[in-house]
Design a protein around this motif. Structure first.
Motif, PDB file in Angstrom:
ATOM      1  N   VAL A 169       0.853  -1.188   0.000  1.00  0.00           N
ATOM      2  CA  VAL A 169       0.000   0.000   0.000  1.00  0.00           C
ATOM      3  C   VAL A 169       0.886   1.234   0.000  1.00  0.00           C
ATOM      4  O   VAL A 169       1.859   1.301   0.758  1.00  0.00           O
ATOM      5  CB  VAL A 169      -0.928   0.030   1.241  1.00  0.00           C
ATOM      6  N   SER A 170       0.544   2.203  -0.825  1.00  0.00           N
ATOM      7  CA  SER A 170       1.255   3.482  -0.824  1.00  0.00           C
ATOM      8  C   SER A 170       0.495   4.487   0.032  1.00  0.00           C
ATOM      9  O   SER A 170      -0.726   4.626  -0.113  1.00  0.00           O
ATOM     10  CB  SER A 170       1.397   4.019  -2.248  1.00  0.00           C
ATOM     11  N   PRO A 171       1.195   5.229   0.917  1.00  0.00           N
ATOM     12  CA  PRO A 171       0.525   6.215   1.770  1.00  0.00           C
ATOM     13  C   PRO A 171       0.635   7.644   1.254  1.00  0.00           C
ATOM     14  O   PRO A 171       0.469   8.599   2.022  1.00  0.00           O
ATOM     15  CB  PRO A 171       1.300   6.068   3.086  1.00  0.00           C
ATOM     16  N   ARG A 188      -0.063   3.615   7.544  1.00  0.00           N
ATOM     17  CA  ARG A 188      -0.176   2.178   7.806  1.00  0.00           C
ATOM     18  C   ARG A 188      -1.138   1.883   8.967  1.00  0.00           C
ATOM     19  O   ARG A 188      -1.979   0.977   8.866  1.00  0.00           O
ATOM     20  CB  ARG A 188       1.216   1.610   8.107  1.00  0.00           C
ATOM     21  N   ALA A 189      -1.024   2.629  10.057  1.00  0.00           N
ATOM     22  CA  ALA A 189      -1.862   2.361  11.231  1.00  0.00           C
ATOM     23  C   ALA A 189      -3.346   2.521  10.896  1.00  0.00           C
ATOM     24  O   ALA A 189      -4.192   1.766  11.399  1.00  0.00           O
ATOM     25  CB  ALA A 189      -1.465   3.285  12.386  1.00  0.00           C
ATOM     26  N   ASN A 202      -4.230  -8.031  10.879  1.00  0.00           N
ATOM     27  CA  ASN A 202      -2.880  -7.992  10.318  1.00  0.00           C
ATOM     28  C   ASN A 202      -1.980  -8.969  11.069  1.00  0.00           C
ATOM     29  O   ASN A 202      -2.092  -9.135  12.284  1.00  0.00           O
ATOM     30  CB  ASN A 202      -2.301  -6.578  10.409  1.00  0.00           C
ATOM     31  N   LEU A 203      -1.088  -9.645  10.336  1.00  0.00           N
ATOM     32  CA  LEU A 203      -0.219 -10.686  10.895  1.00  0.00           C
ATOM     33  C   LEU A 203       1.244 -10.274  10.748  1.00  0.00           C
ATOM     34  O   LEU A 203       1.894 -10.593   9.752  1.00  0.00           O
ATOM     35  CB  LEU A 203      -0.465 -12.013  10.177  1.00  0.00           C
ATOM     36  N   SER A 225       6.073   2.755   0.270  1.00  0.00           N
ATOM     37  CA  SER A 225       4.964   1.818   0.452  1.00  0.00           C
ATOM     38  C   SER A 225       5.282   0.825   1.558  1.00  0.00           C
ATOM     39  O   SER A 225       6.434   0.638   1.946  1.00  0.00           O
ATOM     40  CB  SER A 225       4.645   1.091  -0.855  1.00  0.00           C
ATOM     41  N   PHE A 226       4.250   0.198   2.097  1.00  0.00           N
ATOM     42  CA  PHE A 226       4.400  -0.764   3.182  1.00  0.00           C
ATOM     43  C   PHE A 226       3.578  -2.001   2.854  1.00  0.00           C
ATOM     44  O   PHE A 226       2.792  -2.017   1.893  1.00  0.00           O
ATOM     45  CB  PHE A 226       3.961  -0.157   4.522  1.00  0.00           C
ATOM     46  N   HIS A 227       3.741  -3.047   3.660  1.00  0.00           N
ATOM     47  CA  HIS A 227       3.093  -4.329   3.387  1.00  0.00           C
ATOM     48  C   HIS A 227       2.233  -4.769   4.562  1.00  0.00           C
ATOM     49  O   HIS A 227       2.575  -4.535   5.728  1.00  0.00           O
ATOM     50  CB  HIS A 227       4.143  -5.396   3.079  1.00  0.00           C
TER      51      HIS A 227
END
Length: 266
Positions: A169-171, A188-189, A202-203, A225-227
Protein backbone atom coordinates in the motif's frame (compact mmCIF):
# COMPACT_ATOMS: atom_id res chain seq x y z
CA UNK A 1 -24.76 -9.99 -12.24
CA UNK A 2 -24.52 -8.17 -15.56
CA UNK A 3 -21.34 -9.66 -17.04
CA UNK A 4 -20.05 -13.21 -17.51
CA UNK A 5 -16.52 -13.92 -18.74
CA UNK A 6 -14.97 -17.35 -19.14
CA UNK A 7 -11.46 -18.68 -19.53
CA UNK A 8 -10.98 -22.27 -20.67
CA UNK A 9 -7.92 -24.49 -20.20
CA UNK A 10 -7.60 -28.24 -20.95
CA UNK A 11 -8.35 -29.08 -17.30
CA UNK A 12 -10.85 -26.46 -16.13
CA UNK A 13 -13.02 -23.47 -16.96
CA UNK A 14 -12.85 -20.21 -15.01
CA UNK A 15 -16.08 -18.22 -14.89
CA UNK A 16 -16.16 -14.61 -13.65
CA UNK A 17 -19.57 -13.05 -13.03
CA UNK A 18 -19.23 -9.34 -12.37
CA UNK A 19 -21.85 -6.74 -11.53
CA UNK A 20 -19.65 -4.28 -13.43
CA UNK A 21 -17.12 -5.63 -15.93
CA UNK A 22 -14.95 -2.50 -16.18
CA UNK A 23 -14.39 0.33 -13.69
CA UNK A 24 -15.29 2.93 -16.31
CA UNK A 25 -15.50 5.79 -13.79
CA UNK A 26 -12.17 5.04 -12.10
CA UNK A 27 -9.33 7.58 -12.61
CA UNK A 28 -7.08 4.61 -13.44
CA UNK A 29 -9.30 3.76 -16.40
CA UNK A 30 -9.97 7.34 -17.47
CA UNK A 31 -6.27 8.26 -17.25
CA UNK A 32 -4.46 4.93 -17.65
CA UNK A 33 -1.01 4.97 -16.13
CA UNK A 34 0.01 1.92 -14.13
CA UNK A 35 -2.49 -0.23 -16.01
CA UNK A 36 -0.60 0.43 -19.27
CA UNK A 37 2.91 0.12 -17.78
CA UNK A 38 3.11 -2.24 -14.82
CA UNK A 39 3.81 -5.94 -15.05
CA UNK A 40 5.61 -6.70 -11.80
CA UNK A 41 7.09 -10.07 -10.86
CA UNK A 42 9.46 -11.38 -8.19
CA UNK A 43 10.19 -15.10 -8.19
CA UNK A 44 11.68 -14.84 -4.70
CA UNK A 45 8.29 -13.77 -3.35
CA UNK A 46 6.66 -16.70 -5.11
CA UNK A 47 9.14 -19.14 -3.63
CA UNK A 48 8.67 -17.80 -0.10
CA UNK A 49 4.90 -18.03 -0.56
CA UNK A 50 5.10 -21.67 -1.64
CA UNK A 51 7.27 -22.53 1.37
CA UNK A 52 4.28 -21.77 3.61
CA UNK A 53 2.42 -24.82 2.29
CA UNK A 54 3.12 -28.56 2.39
CA UNK A 55 5.01 -29.88 -0.60
CA UNK A 56 2.53 -31.11 -3.19
CA UNK A 57 -0.21 -28.70 -2.08
CA UNK A 58 -1.50 -26.78 -5.11
CA UNK A 59 -1.96 -23.16 -4.21
CA UNK A 60 -4.80 -21.06 -5.58
CA UNK A 61 -3.97 -17.37 -6.03
CA UNK A 62 -6.22 -14.41 -6.86
CA UNK A 63 -4.45 -11.18 -7.85
CA UNK A 64 -6.60 -8.04 -7.62
CA UNK A 65 -5.43 -5.16 -9.79
CA UNK A 66 -3.31 -7.51 -11.91
CA UNK A 67 -2.32 -4.88 -14.53
CA UNK A 68 -0.20 -6.71 -17.15
CA UNK A 69 -0.67 -10.08 -15.44
CA UNK A 70 3.02 -10.83 -14.84
CA UNK A 71 2.54 -12.11 -11.30
CA UNK A 72 -0.36 -14.33 -12.41
CA UNK A 73 1.77 -15.70 -15.26
CA UNK A 74 4.56 -16.50 -12.77
CA UNK A 75 2.15 -18.40 -10.55
CA UNK A 76 0.68 -20.35 -13.48
CA UNK A 77 4.16 -21.23 -14.75
CA UNK A 78 5.03 -22.49 -11.26
CA UNK A 79 2.08 -24.90 -11.32
CA UNK A 80 -0.44 -22.87 -9.29
CA UNK A 81 -4.04 -22.13 -10.13
CA UNK A 82 -4.11 -18.35 -10.56
CA UNK A 83 -6.62 -15.71 -11.64
CA UNK A 84 -6.06 -11.98 -12.18
CA UNK A 85 -8.69 -9.23 -12.09
CA UNK A 86 -8.04 -5.74 -13.49
CA UNK A 87 -10.39 -2.76 -13.27
CA UNK A 88 -9.36 -1.16 -16.57
CA UNK A 89 -9.66 -2.90 -19.92
CA UNK A 90 -6.61 -1.08 -21.36
CA UNK A 91 -4.33 -4.11 -21.23
CA UNK A 92 -7.03 -6.44 -22.55
CA UNK A 93 -7.87 -4.13 -25.46
CA UNK A 94 -4.20 -3.76 -26.40
CA UNK A 95 -3.33 -7.42 -25.65
CA UNK A 96 -0.53 -6.04 -23.53
CA UNK A 97 1.99 -8.17 -21.68
CA UNK A 98 0.44 -11.44 -20.38
CA UNK A 99 -3.03 -10.65 -21.70
CA UNK A 100 -1.57 -11.96 -24.92
CA UNK A 101 -0.10 -15.15 -23.41
CA UNK A 102 -2.58 -16.28 -20.71
CA UNK A 103 -5.91 -14.55 -21.50
CA UNK A 104 -7.81 -17.50 -20.00
CA UNK A 105 -6.51 -16.50 -16.54
CA UNK A 106 -7.01 -12.71 -16.76
CA UNK A 107 -10.32 -10.85 -16.52
CA UNK A 108 -11.62 -7.30 -16.20
CA UNK A 109 -13.76 -6.52 -13.18
CA UNK A 110 -14.70 -3.52 -11.04
CA UNK A 111 -13.85 -4.99 -7.64
CA UNK A 112 -15.73 -2.17 -5.86
CA UNK A 113 -18.89 -3.93 -7.03
CA UNK A 114 -19.95 -7.49 -6.32
CA UNK A 115 -18.31 -10.30 -8.28
CA UNK A 116 -18.16 -14.10 -8.17
CA UNK A 117 -15.48 -16.45 -9.51
CA UNK A 118 -16.46 -20.03 -10.30
CA UNK A 119 -14.34 -23.02 -11.27
CA UNK A 120 -15.63 -25.84 -13.44
CA UNK A 121 -13.21 -28.76 -13.13
CA UNK A 122 -13.15 -31.56 -15.71
CA UNK A 123 -16.75 -30.97 -16.74
CA UNK A 124 -18.14 -31.10 -13.19
CA UNK A 125 -20.64 -28.56 -11.92
CA UNK A 126 -19.13 -25.12 -11.37
CA UNK A 127 -18.33 -24.20 -7.76
CA UNK A 128 -17.25 -20.89 -6.30
CA UNK A 129 -13.46 -20.70 -6.37
CA UNK A 130 -11.79 -20.51 -2.97
CA UNK A 131 -8.29 -19.04 -2.92
CA UNK A 132 -5.47 -19.72 -0.49
CA UNK A 133 -3.96 -16.32 -1.25
CA UNK A 134 -5.35 -13.00 -2.46
CA UNK A 135 -2.82 -10.34 -3.45
CA UNK A 136 -3.22 -6.60 -4.02
CA UNK A 137 -0.02 -4.87 -5.15
CA UNK A 138 -0.31 -1.07 -4.84
CA UNK A 139 -4.06 -1.33 -5.31
CA UNK A 140 -5.94 -0.41 -2.15
CA UNK A 141 -4.96 3.27 -2.17
CA UNK A 142 -6.69 3.50 -5.59
CA UNK A 143 -10.03 2.53 -4.00
CA UNK A 144 -12.31 5.30 -2.62
CA UNK A 145 -12.79 4.85 1.13
CA UNK A 146 -16.59 4.24 0.86
CA UNK A 147 -15.87 1.28 -1.47
CA UNK A 148 -13.34 -0.49 0.75
CA UNK A 149 -16.08 -2.47 2.52
CA UNK A 150 -17.27 -4.02 -0.75
CA UNK A 151 -13.72 -4.92 -1.77
CA UNK A 152 -13.21 -6.62 1.60
CA UNK A 153 -16.54 -8.47 1.27
CA UNK A 154 -15.52 -9.75 -2.17
CA UNK A 155 -12.25 -11.03 -0.72
CA UNK A 156 -13.99 -12.67 2.24
CA UNK A 157 -16.31 -14.50 -0.12
CA UNK A 158 -13.41 -15.97 -2.09
CA UNK A 159 -10.79 -16.56 0.61
CA UNK A 160 -10.45 -20.18 1.76
CA UNK A 161 -10.30 -20.96 5.51
CA UNK A 162 -6.86 -19.93 6.73
CA UNK A 163 -6.29 -17.89 3.57
CA UNK A 164 -4.02 -14.85 3.43
CA UNK A 165 -4.64 -11.43 1.89
CA UNK A 166 -1.22 -10.00 1.02
CA UNK A 167 -0.74 -6.43 -0.16
CA UNK A 168 1.50 -3.44 -0.63
CA UNK A 169 0.00 0.00 0.00
CA UNK A 170 1.25 3.48 -0.82
CA UNK A 171 0.53 6.22 1.77
CA UNK A 172 1.08 9.18 -0.56
CA UNK A 173 -0.79 10.90 -3.40
CA UNK A 174 0.08 9.97 -6.98
CA UNK A 175 -0.80 12.84 -9.29
CA UNK A 176 -0.42 12.05 -12.99
CA UNK A 177 -1.44 14.60 -15.62
CA UNK A 178 -3.30 16.54 -12.94
CA UNK A 179 -5.26 13.49 -11.73
CA UNK A 180 -4.69 11.99 -8.27
CA UNK A 181 -4.86 8.24 -8.87
CA UNK A 182 -4.65 7.50 -5.13
CA UNK A 183 -8.14 8.03 -3.73
CA UNK A 184 -7.53 6.84 -0.16
CA UNK A 185 -4.25 8.21 1.19
CA UNK A 186 -3.69 7.07 4.76
CA UNK A 187 -0.79 5.82 6.94
CA UNK A 188 -0.18 2.18 7.81
CA UNK A 189 -1.86 2.36 11.23
CA UNK A 190 -5.05 3.69 9.66
CA UNK A 191 -5.19 0.79 7.20
CA UNK A 192 -4.68 -1.77 9.97
CA UNK A 193 -7.57 -0.28 11.95
CA UNK A 194 -9.75 -0.10 8.84
CA UNK A 195 -9.17 -3.72 7.93
CA UNK A 196 -9.88 -4.75 11.53
CA UNK A 197 -13.27 -3.02 11.21
CA UNK A 198 -13.84 -5.04 8.03
CA UNK A 199 -13.02 -8.38 9.67
CA UNK A 200 -9.31 -8.80 8.87
CA UNK A 201 -6.40 -9.06 11.29
CA UNK A 202 -2.88 -7.99 10.32
CA UNK A 203 -0.22 -10.69 10.90
CA UNK A 204 3.18 -9.06 11.62
CA UNK A 205 4.96 -12.45 11.81
CA UNK A 206 4.10 -13.12 8.16
CA UNK A 207 5.22 -9.64 7.14
CA UNK A 208 8.57 -10.36 8.83
CA UNK A 209 8.73 -13.75 7.12
CA UNK A 210 8.60 -12.20 3.65
CA UNK A 211 11.21 -9.66 4.79
CA UNK A 212 12.09 -7.59 1.68
CA UNK A 213 10.82 -10.13 -0.87
CA UNK A 214 7.59 -8.76 -2.33
CA UNK A 215 6.24 -8.21 -5.82
CA UNK A 216 5.95 -4.46 -5.16
CA UNK A 217 7.43 -2.31 -2.40
CA UNK A 218 10.37 -0.17 -1.25
CA UNK A 219 12.97 -2.54 -2.69
CA UNK A 220 11.36 -2.28 -6.12
CA UNK A 221 11.04 1.46 -6.69
CA UNK A 222 8.14 2.27 -4.34
CA UNK A 223 10.16 3.80 -1.53
CA UNK A 224 7.43 4.68 0.95
CA UNK A 225 4.96 1.82 0.45
CA UNK A 226 4.40 -0.76 3.18
CA UNK A 227 3.09 -4.33 3.39
CA UNK A 228 0.27 -6.05 5.22
CA UNK A 229 -0.60 -9.73 5.50
CA UNK A 230 -4.22 -10.13 6.58
CA UNK A 231 -6.39 -13.05 7.64
CA UNK A 232 -9.84 -13.65 9.05
CA UNK A 233 -8.60 -14.82 12.45
CA UNK A 234 -5.79 -17.16 13.47
CA UNK A 235 -7.35 -20.55 12.66
CA UNK A 236 -5.91 -22.85 9.96
CA UNK A 237 -3.17 -20.41 8.97
CA UNK A 238 -0.21 -21.87 7.05
CA UNK A 239 2.83 -22.53 9.20
CA UNK A 240 5.87 -20.31 8.75
CA UNK A 241 8.67 -22.76 7.89
CA UNK A 242 12.12 -23.09 9.37
CA UNK A 243 15.12 -22.52 7.14
CA UNK A 244 17.30 -25.46 6.13
CA UNK A 245 16.75 -28.84 4.51
CA UNK A 246 13.03 -28.32 4.00
CA UNK A 247 13.71 -25.18 1.93
CA UNK A 248 16.13 -27.05 -0.32
CA UNK A 249 13.55 -29.79 -0.91
CA UNK A 250 10.93 -27.18 -1.83
CA UNK A 251 13.29 -25.43 -4.20
CA UNK A 252 13.80 -28.66 -6.14
CA UNK A 253 10.04 -29.25 -6.28
CA UNK A 254 8.80 -25.76 -7.19
CA UNK A 255 8.28 -25.33 -10.89
CA UNK A 256 9.49 -28.87 -11.62
CA UNK A 257 7.94 -30.93 -14.41
CA UNK A 258 6.13 -33.31 -11.96
CA UNK A 259 4.61 -30.36 -10.10
CA UNK A 260 3.40 -28.74 -13.31
CA UNK A 261 1.92 -32.05 -14.49
CA UNK A 262 0.09 -32.67 -11.22
CA UNK A 263 -1.15 -29.08 -11.07
CA UNK A 264 -3.34 -29.82 -14.07
CA UNK A 265 -4.90 -32.76 -12.21
CA UNK A 266 -6.05 -31.02 -9.04
Amino acid sequence: MSSIQTGVTPAYKIIVQAEKEVAFDSPDHLSPWGTRRDNSVNQRFNNKLYHLYPMGRFIRVLDLGCSGGGFVRNCVDDGCFAVGLEGSDYSRQHRRAEWRTIPEHLFTCDITRSFEIFLELNGQAAERAQFDVVTSWELMEHIPEPDLAMVAANVQRHLAPGGLWIMSVSPRPDIINGVNLHQTVQPRAWWIRKFAELGFENLPAYVRYFNTQWVRGPKYGYSDSFHLVLAQGQNQLPQIPHEGVLRRVYDRWLGSSPQKFLAGKF
